[in-house]
Design an enzyme around this catalytic site. Structure first.
Site, short mmCIF file in Angstrom:
data_model
loop_
_atom_site.label_atom_id
_atom_site.label_comp_id
_atom_site.label_asym_id
_atom_site.label_seq_id
_atom_site.Cartn_x
_atom_site.Cartn_y
_atom_site.Cartn_z
N PRO A 133 0.83 -1.21 0.00
CA PRO A 133 0.00 0.00 0.00
C PRO A 133 0.86 1.25 0.00
O PRO A 133 2.07 1.19 0.22
CB PRO A 133 -0.78 -0.12 1.31
CG PRO A 133 0.17 -0.86 2.21
CD PRO A 133 0.90 -1.83 1.32
N GLU A 134 0.24 2.36 -0.24
CA GLU A 134 0.94 3.65 -0.22
C GLU A 134 1.45 3.98 1.18
O GLU A 134 2.46 4.65 1.33
CB GLU A 134 -0.01 4.75 -0.71
CG GLU A 134 0.53 6.17 -0.64
CD GLU A 134 1.67 6.45 -1.60
OE1 GLU A 134 2.20 7.57 -1.56
OE2 GLU A 134 2.05 5.56 -2.38
#
Length: 291
Positions: A249-250
């Site tokens: 994920p970011e």
């Protein structure tokens, strides 16, 4: 050339520098084809025209701000590599003269153990090795190396930033992983508030640590910093490994890899983990980073 002349006021100076100017200069360095340097000089002139007299650079060519709504560390501290190289290959010192002034400018601003708020002119706010701060710290070491380690002030800024990062931003999670979070600082002698949010952008840090640790100046702290680099590199791997998709994920919040504390769901093709692992492989020869 026509497209270079047609750059509008809303175009990002930062993105243009690291992608377009950096790309042209890399192509020239590898090929020595004059066409790449000719284009780089034209684009470099546009970038240089946006840099202020004290080295402070706006986010856009028209003087606009980015997401932080201020002049950020990354905007002003992420053009020195490109502009110095351009000065080197053209013999024209004017390309880098203004950008270099930012280092003196930032040293006169309030900092927390070698760490500056993203909005450095305010002397307070978010401190991070993620968005709007990351590449400023990255360039401190790389610019020092680019000039053969001749600028002690840059090494000192890098060295202090590493110590400050370890002191204020690095935390151990209940899962045993080493997380690199953010902080909020109100300035002065106040203690910063730790923010449990590790951005994928921070995954450049293992390579940044190892690259500095392997220099002569890094010898005294080499063992500790290489251990920290390996720990963060492993956490970056777990950001991928523990997701059902195998895609990181970011960001990860709350030091929980299951994303139960993360209120965003996005993946935007970040290369930082790959960069960090590449440096770790090159500098340690440990095959796990290549695998």
């Amino acid at each position: 050339p026509a497209k270079l002349r047609g750059i509008t006021s809303g175009v990002s100076v930062f993105e243009t520098t690291i992608r377009s100017l950096g790309g042209l200069l890399s192509a020239y360095d590898l090929s020595r084809e004059p066409v790449f340097l000719d284009l780089a000089k034209q684009l470099g002139q546009r970038v240089n025209s946006a840099v202020g007299a004290n080295g402070v650079t706006p986010y856009t060519f028209g003087g606009g701000s980015g997401g932080m709504r201020c002049r950020s560390l990354a905007e002003s501290g992420t053009n020195q590599l490109e502009l110095r190289y351009l000065s080197h290959v053209t013999g024209d010192p004017s390309f880098s003269a203004k950008a270099d002034l930012f280092y003196a400018e930032i040293r006169n601003k309030a900092s927390l153990d070698g760490l500056w708020p993203n909005c450095f002119q305010s002397g307070r706010g978010k401190i991070t090795f993620g968005a709007d701060g990351d590449s400023f710290y990255e360039y401190l070491l790389k610019v020092w190396l680019q000039n053969d380690g001749k600028e002690d002030s840059l090494w000192e800024m890098y060295d202090q930033a590493v110590d400050g990062m370890e002191k204020h931003l690095v935390k151990q999670g209940n899962d045993g992983l080493t997380y690199l979070g953010n902080a909020n600082w109100n300035g002065g002698s106040t203690a910063p508030a730790h923010i449990q949010e590790m951005e994928h952008l921070t995954c450049f840090v293992p390579g940044w640590l190892a690259l500095g640790a392997k220099t002569t100046k890094g010898e005294k702290s080499r063992e500790r910093r290489m251990k920290l680099a390996a720990s963060i590199a492993y956490t970056c791997w777990q950001m991928y490994e523990q997701q059902p998709t195998g895609i990181a994920p970011e960001r990860v919040k709350g030091m929980r890899m299951d994303l139960s504390a993360t209120d965003t769901r996005e993946y935007i093709l970040r290369p930082e983990a790959l960069e960090g692992w590449w440096y770790m492989r090159e500098l340690t020869e440990d095959p796990r980073y290549r695998e």
